[in-house]
Design an enzyme around this catalytic site. Sequence first.
Site, mmCIF file in Angstrom:
data_model
loop_
_atom_site.group_PDB
_atom_site.id
_atom_site.type_symbol
_atom_site.label_atom_id
_atom_site.label_comp_id
_atom_site.label_asym_id
_atom_site.label_seq_id
_atom_site.Cartn_x
_atom_site.Cartn_y
_atom_site.Cartn_z
ATOM 1 N N GLY A 1 59.926 29.366 37.862
ATOM 2 C CA GLY A 1 61.171 29.878 37.291
ATOM 3 C C GLY A 1 62.257 30.067 38.322
ATOM 4 N N GLY A 2 62.310 29.181 39.316
ATOM 5 C CA GLY A 2 63.444 29.203 40.248
ATOM 6 C C GLY A 2 64.583 28.387 39.666
ATOM 7 N N ARG B 1 70.161 21.327 64.395
ATOM 8 C CA ARG B 1 69.014 22.184 64.090
ATOM 9 C C ARG B 1 67.702 21.742 64.732
ATOM 10 N NH1 ARG B 1 68.958 24.038 57.734
ATOM 11 N NH2 ARG B 1 70.832 25.301 57.895
ATOM 12 N N HIS C 1 60.634 26.350 57.056
ATOM 13 C CA HIS C 1 61.692 26.734 56.138
ATOM 14 C C HIS C 1 61.643 25.982 54.807
ATOM 15 C CE1 HIS C 1 65.475 28.199 54.831
ATOM 16 N NE2 HIS C 1 66.150 27.098 55.030
ATOM 17 N N GLU D 1 62.142 21.941 44.787
ATOM 18 C CA GLU D 1 61.600 21.735 46.134
ATOM 19 C C GLU D 1 60.275 20.990 46.093
ATOM 20 O OE1 GLU D 1 61.464 25.187 48.720
ATOM 21 O OE2 GLU D 1 60.317 24.134 50.248
ATOM 22 N N SER E 1 69.951 21.701 49.088
ATOM 23 C CA SER E 1 68.756 21.990 48.289
ATOM 24 C C SER E 1 69.122 22.622 46.955
ATOM 25 C CB SER E 1 67.815 22.906 49.052
ATOM 26 O OG SER E 1 68.506 24.064 49.451
#
Lengths: 656, 283, 248
Positions: free
Chosen positions: A11-12, A298, A366, A404, A419
Amino acid sequence: MAKKRVLVVGGGLAGLAASMKLAELDADVSLMSLTRVKRSHSACAQGGINSCNDLTRQLGDSEWRHLDDTLYGGDFLQHQPPVKELVYWAPQIIDLMDRLGVTFNRTPEGFRDQRRFGGTLFKRTAFAGATTGQQLLYALDEQVRRWQASGHVTKYESWDFLGLVQDSSGRCRGCVAQDLVTMEIRAIPADAVIIASGGCGGIFGRSTNSVACTGSAVSRVFQAGARYANAEFVQVHPTAIPGADKLRLISESARGEGGRVWVPREPQDARPPGAIPEKERLYFLEERYPKYGNLVPRDIATREIFNVCVKEGLSVDRGRMCVYLDVSHLPREMLDAKLAGILEIYEKFQGVDPRAAAMRIFPAVHYSMGGLWCDYERIAEGGLNLCSPRTQQTNLPGLFAIGECDYQYHGANRLGANSLVACIFSGLSVAGGVISYVNSLPNGLAAEQSAALFAAERRRHEARYREILARADSGPNPYRVQAELGELMTRVATVVRHNGELEQAYGRVRELEEEARRCAPSDRGEWANQNVVFVRALQDMFPLARTILKGALARDECRGAHYKPEFEPLGVDAADPAERRRQAEEWCDQFEQNNARWLKTTVASLDRDGEPQLAYEEVDTSLIPPRPRLYGVAGGDLIEQAFAERQARRAAGRKP
Amino acid sequence: MNAGARAEGGARSFIVRVLRQDRPGSEAYWESHSVVHEPDMNVISVLQRIAEQARTVEGKRVAPVVWECNCLEEVCGACTMIINGRVRQACTALVDRLLEERPGAIELRPMTKFPVLRDLLVDRTRIFAALHKVKAWVPVDSYHHMGPGPRRSQDEQQMAYHYSKCMSCGCCLEACPQFLKIELTRGRDESAEAFRARCFAAYDRSFMGAHAIAQVELFNQNPIGKMSARERLDALTSEGGIQNCGNAQNCVKVCPKDIPLTRAIALAGRHATLHALRNWFDR
Amino acid sequence: MNASAASVFGQNEFVLRRWHSLTGLLPIGAFLCFHLATNASILDGPELFQRRVGQIHSLGATTLVPLEWAFIFLPILFHGVIGLIIVSRGQRNVHLYPYATNWRYTLQRWSGVVAFLFIIWHVLHMHGWVHLPWWTEHVAAPLGGARFDPENVLTAATAIQASPLVFAVYLVGVLACVYHFTHGLWTMGITWGVWTSPRSQRTANILILGFGCIVALMGLGALIGMQVQDTKAGSAQSAPAAPLEEGR
């Protein structure tokens, strides 16, 4: 005809976007989540959400350039059609979120404000304070609540997805799941199952991921035959606060505003950072990358911080690895005006004021670029046919993957603020395909399947649950097994990878897996037993952990987040111009040969023995030809020039 | 690595007292655990150590303490509990500070305004029931592309952002003297659905709390949400609505996100009054 | 409270609570100020006080009694009963959350209960509840009530001087009323949405605190004025300043 029933696991942002869109298309949605959906991990995203917009357009930006930045940032490992579709949809997605009430920051004239993020020259990123992910999540949560109120959505919150129910032809017909309070195990029929369960940071022990991100749902469908792609690509963020429970991000903007990264030259100097004189400090990024200083990309910042601690033994603390990120030399008023939000996080969790003393930070796992393999249907113009049932569908018929935990959009390295847009896009775009799929089902809906099919699966999972409950007391402690797995994976399979270490680790992970099979729960109760749920999730981490290791071991190259020093091409270091030119040409040859061998999606599937088998799939690079990523490479300009000339020659050769 | 750190820290340990309860309705009892001090510990890591040890200070083997958490960054609201007497999130409750506050021991107990499911895990369905009741959403026509949302001023955005940071953690409700616990038990022959419906009905009649009032303000100020403002005001002035507020203003003091709840309550009070008058005169 | 009464209350909760809030100011709060101001006039001598009382009673029973019931007794009863329901539905927690506003919330509950009980007793003590001769003689007087004679205001002073306990009860009761009224004024401003920002609420609080002190001083003045009257000297003969058309 019975209503179409769709099960969404997770449920994201992705799961909620899919749920609301499916509800709009009049499907009957079951939404399952380990937590209350409002408490999903998407809430943690801080920075923003990318799209080409009216402002950047006038400065020369376009969807095509967004596509180019995304592919270049991802080292061209993505299939290009889905990414193209994504970036062309992105502006509409931001508009939609705006209508749904997301509190995007505003300009004085009342338009959405945008900021610049890594990997682009344009201010493409819309944001809502320092909690963009949370704001997006809440807007979607509210919409799903609205559909829940009208009876289109049924929530299974605080339920654990245990496995798929597949009919004799292999189609997904629903799932078996367990209520985490009553411990009731139930089969839930559905005509299609969408996995939107997010990342798998739990495999690395502590990461920037939330506690629920164990990857268990993904692993369970992987074990049921779904393919898993690009597992070895795991993004590590350079600056996180090391915590006893989790690693929390400190945004890049701390360095953007003048923050400096350093370690004491004397290993583990016990003095407080402020008391260490300037000449006894090693500003290793500034020293080694004079051009970029603390703002190196990064992956490079991550590698250097990692090396200074691991190889050079210069970690600030003896007990754990960390370096200083220092903003204490900057004026307080400036810090409060520009960085207050970020510095407050540090203060809140560390109890130390970063305006007065340097922060201790270290890279942290991450994001997982890899995920369940899924399909798409390309159209002639290079985009997608979103009504095709192939959209986001895995190799198991009726099983879809979004967010994801799908692999399609980020290639070998994800661009900041891409994302969120990919999660919402994949959630919205899967809906049409799911409906087409369900409409085309040859032999009836799930509701018409035989009850025996569901009962048998339910019994199988009930038996697994009982087996764990009944294990002998003498078994290993599951929390320690996870801690060791996490430490091992973090050590060998994150920033820098060596084949020897990976091979060794694979053996140890196998042993740990055996231990996990014997782990005894310390709770034998049958009410809200989190212990058993943890033991089960732990066991399911191993197939993915082994796939990550095996994928990393096999891939003998450097690409995006995957870095093996043994296979790093040499830069241009000669003094003589002709020799330099020759080296650059050689570099380009090598680059092309490497792409011919490795510009491929790793596709893993588990064999009968549970061993991941790797296959490689061609990447569709038909829209933008791959070119070298040259951050920090010696003689990069020359290589770039040589490569561009080659491309031009080829284009000219093709024309006549 | 850990062992080294512990040895260096002198292996100092401290006591954690936890109020446990095995099931809804069963007797609560206190239990003490000893935890070795580590740097940068918060209550989450304390509970993780307790789960790993699964042994009380007396050496008795016990089941790990059950609690709820997810993000560990104070944006999800899950790990809310009562720590040293005050409601807050376990992730931002730092052990060193707690031990300064009250040396020797840390005391954990579940929230008192919600039914305990087990140990520190409570059932906060009522928070979400209130969001249903006040229709806390923007009622858009469809998810098709209809252009951007309405333009908004920076001030409006700032205010809305404050309200929309609410993570439904329940701190404002726990501290509110007007918000009382409702705990129903499922009847022997009652189906799960019927029980759920009965709970929702009971929740609907009881005070919705500061968080829901702030959500009414959030959505009634939204240019699209405004169009259905009257529905939300009807909910706001129904039984269990804003009139139950007693102005103790604890909500705003315990809110971890510094949401201007008392301002929302006052504004909602004004709007509710005007709404009631309009209803009366337009009848 | 039984289930049906609870549901009637519940269905009309908003309107009842708004009426409850309103009656606290109008007429009850206004009457309180008027009452204390009138009584404080005793500081300027019993003659003035007598004149004021006389003016009120000059309205005559046919006017005064309905006015009393419509604008004083019934609103107070309504406000008090609803208030008791409100108090019974709260769970004070100032020991856990000792913030200033929470203290004031708690005091508001206690002062409300104290004030309500005090007023019931006070009306009996001075007024005797209802003016039926049979009632006054057989019920009110034996209970120690109906001590005030509007034709002789010193009867009030006599009643208060009867014992230190009575004085103490009046002291507590009056202060409870004043606190309850003034803090109620502040919460009313929030309830009706007059002062909404934390800043304006703070400012309002300071102004109301000042106002509350004035009202409290009037109350104390009246009480002390009563306490220091020489009730034996002039007694009944202290000449009514205005002719009364009608005694009771």
